[in-house]
Write an enzyme that holds these catalytic residues in place. Structure first.
Site, PDB file in Angstrom:
ATOM      1  N   GLN A 109       0.848  -1.203   0.000  1.00 12.10           N
ATOM      2  CA  GLN A 109       0.000   0.000   0.000  1.00 12.10           C
ATOM      3  C   GLN A 109       0.879   1.248   0.000  1.00 12.10           C
ATOM      4  O   GLN A 109       0.629   2.209  -0.709  1.00 12.10           O
ATOM      5  CB  GLN A 109      -0.894   0.014   1.250  1.00 12.10           C
ATOM      6  N   ILE A 111       3.930   1.732  -1.072  1.00 19.86           N
ATOM      7  CA  ILE A 111       4.726   1.992  -2.280  1.00 19.86           C
ATOM      8  C   ILE A 111       3.906   2.671  -3.377  1.00 19.86           C
ATOM      9  O   ILE A 111       4.451   3.210  -4.333  1.00 19.86           O
ATOM     10  CB  ILE A 111       5.382   0.675  -2.794  1.00 19.86           C
ATOM     11  N   ARG A 231      -3.202   8.292   4.665  1.00 17.97           N
ATOM     12  CA  ARG A 231      -2.929   7.079   5.445  1.00 17.97           C
ATOM     13  C   ARG A 231      -3.152   7.237   6.948  1.00 17.97           C
ATOM     14  O   ARG A 231      -3.137   6.235   7.664  1.00 17.97           O
ATOM     15  CB  ARG A 231      -1.496   6.603   5.170  1.00 17.97           C
TER      16      ARG A 231
HETATM   17  C1  LIG Z   1      -8.214   4.347   1.675  1.00 17.20           C
HETATM   18  C2  LIG Z   1      -7.495   3.993   0.407  1.00 17.20           C
HETATM   19  C3  LIG Z   1      -7.958   2.960  -0.397  1.00 17.20           C
HETATM   20  C4  LIG Z   1      -7.279   2.634  -1.585  1.00 17.20           C
HETATM   21  N1  LIG Z   1      -7.730   1.587  -2.341  1.00 17.20           N
HETATM   22  C5  LIG Z   1      -7.060   1.241  -3.478  1.00 17.20           C
HETATM   23  C6  LIG Z   1      -7.491   0.119  -4.289  1.00 17.20           C
HETATM   24  O1  LIG Z   1      -8.471  -0.531  -3.998  1.00 17.20           O
HETATM   25  N2  LIG Z   1      -6.758  -0.210  -5.394  1.00 17.20           N
HETATM   26  C7  LIG Z   1      -5.650   0.508  -5.765  1.00 17.20           C
HETATM   27  O2  LIG Z   1      -5.022   0.185  -6.775  1.00 17.20           O
HETATM   28  N3  LIG Z   1      -5.236   1.571  -5.024  1.00 17.20           N
HETATM   29  C8  LIG Z   1      -5.890   1.938  -3.908  1.00 17.20           C
HETATM   30  N4  LIG Z   1      -5.453   3.004  -3.152  1.00 17.20           N
HETATM   31  C9  LIG Z   1      -4.252   3.732  -3.599  1.00 17.20           C
HETATM   32  C10 LIG Z   1      -4.627   5.085  -4.210  1.00 17.20           C
HETATM   33  O3  LIG Z   1      -5.443   4.931  -5.369  1.00 17.20           O
HETATM   34  C11 LIG Z   1      -3.341   5.845  -4.584  1.00 17.20           C
HETATM   35  O4  LIG Z   1      -2.625   5.091  -5.532  1.00 17.20           O
HETATM   36  C12 LIG Z   1      -2.451   6.074  -3.386  1.00 17.20           C
HETATM   37  O5  LIG Z   1      -3.182   6.600  -2.313  1.00 17.20           O
HETATM   38  C13 LIG Z   1      -1.343   7.056  -3.776  1.00 17.20           C
HETATM   39  O6  LIG Z   1      -1.928   8.311  -4.002  1.00 17.20           O
HETATM   40  P1  LIG Z   1      -1.314   9.348  -4.992  1.00 17.20           P
HETATM   41  O7  LIG Z   1      -1.211   8.782  -6.379  1.00 17.20           O
HETATM   42  O8  LIG Z   1      -2.115  10.601  -4.850  1.00 17.20           O
HETATM   43  O9  LIG Z   1       0.140   9.564  -4.323  1.00 17.20           O
HETATM   44  P2  LIG Z   1       1.552   9.807  -4.972  1.00 17.20           P
HETATM   45  O10 LIG Z   1       1.954   8.672  -5.849  1.00 17.20           O
HETATM   46  O11 LIG Z   1       2.464  10.165  -3.839  1.00 17.20           O
HETATM   47  O12 LIG Z   1       1.377  11.051  -5.881  1.00 17.20           O
HETATM   48  C14 LIG Z   1       1.129  12.335  -5.315  1.00 17.20           C
HETATM   49  C15 LIG Z   1       0.475  13.179  -6.389  1.00 17.20           C
HETATM   50  O13 LIG Z   1       1.417  13.341  -7.465  1.00 17.20           O
HETATM   51  C16 LIG Z   1       0.726  13.300  -8.708  1.00 17.20           C
HETATM   52  N5  LIG Z   1       1.254  12.153  -9.468  1.00 17.20           N
HETATM   53  C17 LIG Z   1       2.189  11.259  -9.070  1.00 17.20           C
HETATM   54  N6  LIG Z   1       2.457  10.396 -10.060  1.00 17.20           N
HETATM   55  C18 LIG Z   1       1.664  10.755 -11.102  1.00 17.20           C
HETATM   56  C19 LIG Z   1       1.462  10.240 -12.393  1.00 17.20           C
HETATM   57  N7  LIG Z   1       2.134   9.196 -12.860  1.00 17.20           N
HETATM   58  N8  LIG Z   1       0.564  10.846 -13.191  1.00 17.20           N
HETATM   59  C20 LIG Z   1      -0.139  11.896 -12.759  1.00 17.20           C
HETATM   60  N9  LIG Z   1      -0.009  12.433 -11.530  1.00 17.20           N
HETATM   61  C21 LIG Z   1       0.893  11.875 -10.725  1.00 17.20           C
HETATM   62  C22 LIG Z   1      -0.746  13.170  -8.387  1.00 17.20           C
HETATM   63  O14 LIG Z   1      -1.316  14.446  -8.292  1.00 17.20           O
HETATM   64  C23 LIG Z   1      -0.755  12.543  -7.011  1.00 17.20           C
HETATM   65  O15 LIG Z   1      -1.935  12.796  -6.265  1.00 17.20           O
HETATM   66  C24 LIG Z   1      -6.119   3.361  -1.981  1.00 17.20           C
HETATM   67  C25 LIG Z   1      -5.668   4.416  -1.169  1.00 17.20           C
HETATM   68  C26 LIG Z   1      -6.337   4.731   0.009  1.00 17.20           C
HETATM   69  C27 LIG Z   1      -5.804   5.860   0.860  1.00 17.20           C
END
Ligand SMILES: Cc1cc2nc3c(=O)[nH]c(=O)nc-3n(C[C@H](O)[C@H](O)[C@H](O)COP(=O)(O)OP(=O)(O)OC[C@H]3O[C@@H](n4cnc5c(N)ncnc54)[C@H](O)[C@@H]3O)c2cc1C
Length: 312
Positions: A109, A111, A231
């Site tokens: 989760q 990563i 988180r």
């Molecule tokens: C309660 C909960 C439930 C979840 N359930 C699931 C699930 O069922 N299945 C699942 O697969 N995941 C799940 N996730 C993971 C979630 O979808 C995100 O992948 C995870 O929280 C990382 O978020 P993020 O991409 O915003 O963060 P980071 O990867 O740290 O990115 C931060 C921000 O940078 C930008 N960014 C980074 N990389 C890119 C990119 N390549 N393209 C565009 N913008 C980018 C975005 O604005 C992003 O919000 C869950 C997360 C939570 C908290």
């Protein structure tokens, strides 16, 4: 949390070091530097290094020639303003490096947050310790009936005892087989000379997801707040939330003004949609709004009620 004699010695040596520097340091964080803070049954979080403090954010925002700070109250006000308006790049000037020990299913989760720099313990190169996570009985709950991604009622004592017995037996048997496949006598030679030593990169694959891994994880403050907002939230799984909770405490020590602004505008804040704003206006006007008359779905209404702490 177990640490070997050699690891204890390394930690002691790291803590004994001190450096003279012109860079700003944070006394409260210096006190816990290199100190592993226990999480779950075998995990920990340890701050290895950091760069910057609240003043570095102010300095960057003002693009100052000097240290950039004015009065503490003005600086705190600026930090609040920046966070309130999501002017986040100044907070990217602060960085922190953690050493984290965590179960593999938590690491999966964790990563997903791509905006950090990571280096994980190599199970291709080294042998994993026999350390696996077993929840405390009070954290064993049934599948939630309202939220498919969550826990519901606690298991009965007898049921949780059975579950724990099974989890332990499976993890132990997986480790026994891992050890058999590795066939390592502890000095890199075959224990059973008649058998091959299976490559570590292959032998590890039958270990269960509750085995512990470790990594160094470096991130800037802006992205760390994003991680913590997701988180440390009640919707996050307990086993990652406990790590986030420890990190909240660390950030509070490191950048107290930024932390306070984060609590105020993000951690304990709640975004209102257009419809929610209209409903709030109707409520202030004295109207008795219900889910049926709100224009929101049942789920959105429940989130709205919970988010505002209403009792309807
Ligand atoms: C309660 C909960 C439930 C979840 N359930 C699931 C699930 O069922 N299945 C699942 O697969 N995941 C799940 N996730 C993971 C979630 O979808 C995100 O992948 C995870 O929280 C990382 O978020 P993020 O991409 O915003 O963060 P980071 O990867 O740290 O990115 C931060 C921000 O940078 C930008 N960014 C980074 N990389 C890119 C990119 N390549 N393209 C565009 N913008 C980018 C975005 O604005 C992003 O919000 C869950 C997360 C939570 C908290």
């Amino acid at each position: 949390m177990k640490t070997s004699k050699a690891q204890k010695q390394e930690l002691q040596e790291a803590r004994a070091q001190s450096h003279k520097t012109k860079r700003p340091t944070v006394t409260a964080l210096e006190k816990i530097l290199h100190e592993p803070i226990p999480v779950l049954d075998h995990g920990f979080i340890r701050v290895v290094d950091y760069m910057g403090d609240d003043a570095a954010i102010v300095q960057a925002a003002r693009v100052s020639y000097g240290i950039g700070t004015k009065k503490v109250s003005e600086d705190a006000g600026l930090i609040r303003y920046l966070r309130r308006h999501l002017h986040t790049t100044p907070s990217e000037m602060c960085e922190i490096k953690f050493h984290v020990k965590l179960p593999i299913f938590v690491a999966r989760q964790w990563i997903r947050h791509r905006t950090a720099n990571v280096n994980e313990y190599s199970a291709r190169y080294s042998i994993l310790d026999k350390e696996f996570y077993l929840p405390k009985p009070e954290h064993l709950a049934a599948q939630s009936v309202t939220n498919r991604q969550g826990r519901g009622a606690m298991l009965s004592r007898s049921e949780s005892a059975k579950v724990l017995k099974l989890l332990r037996a499976d993890a132990e048997s997986a480790y026994d087989d891992y050890a058999y496949l590795l066939n390592d006598d502890g000095a890199g030679k075959p224990k059973d000379k008649k058998r091959s030593m299976l490559a570590r990169e292959l032998a590890r694959m039958n270990l269960s997801l509750n085995y512990y891994t470790q990594w160094y994880w470096k991130i800037d403050l802006h992205n760390l707040f994003h991680f913590l907002r997701l988180r440390a939230d009640a919707h996050a799984q307990y086993e990652i939330r406990v790590y986030a909770d420890v990190m909240l405490d660390i950030v509070k020590k490191w950048v107290p003004h930024s932390y306070e602004a984060f609590e105020e505008y993000q951690l304990y804040a709640f975004n209102l949609s257009r419809t929610m704003k209209q409903v709030v206006r109707r409520m202030i006007g004295g109207e008795q709004v219900t889910q049926e008359t709100s224009g929101m779905s049942k789920r959105e209404w429940a989130e709205f009620v919970a988010g505002l702490g209403l009792t309807t």
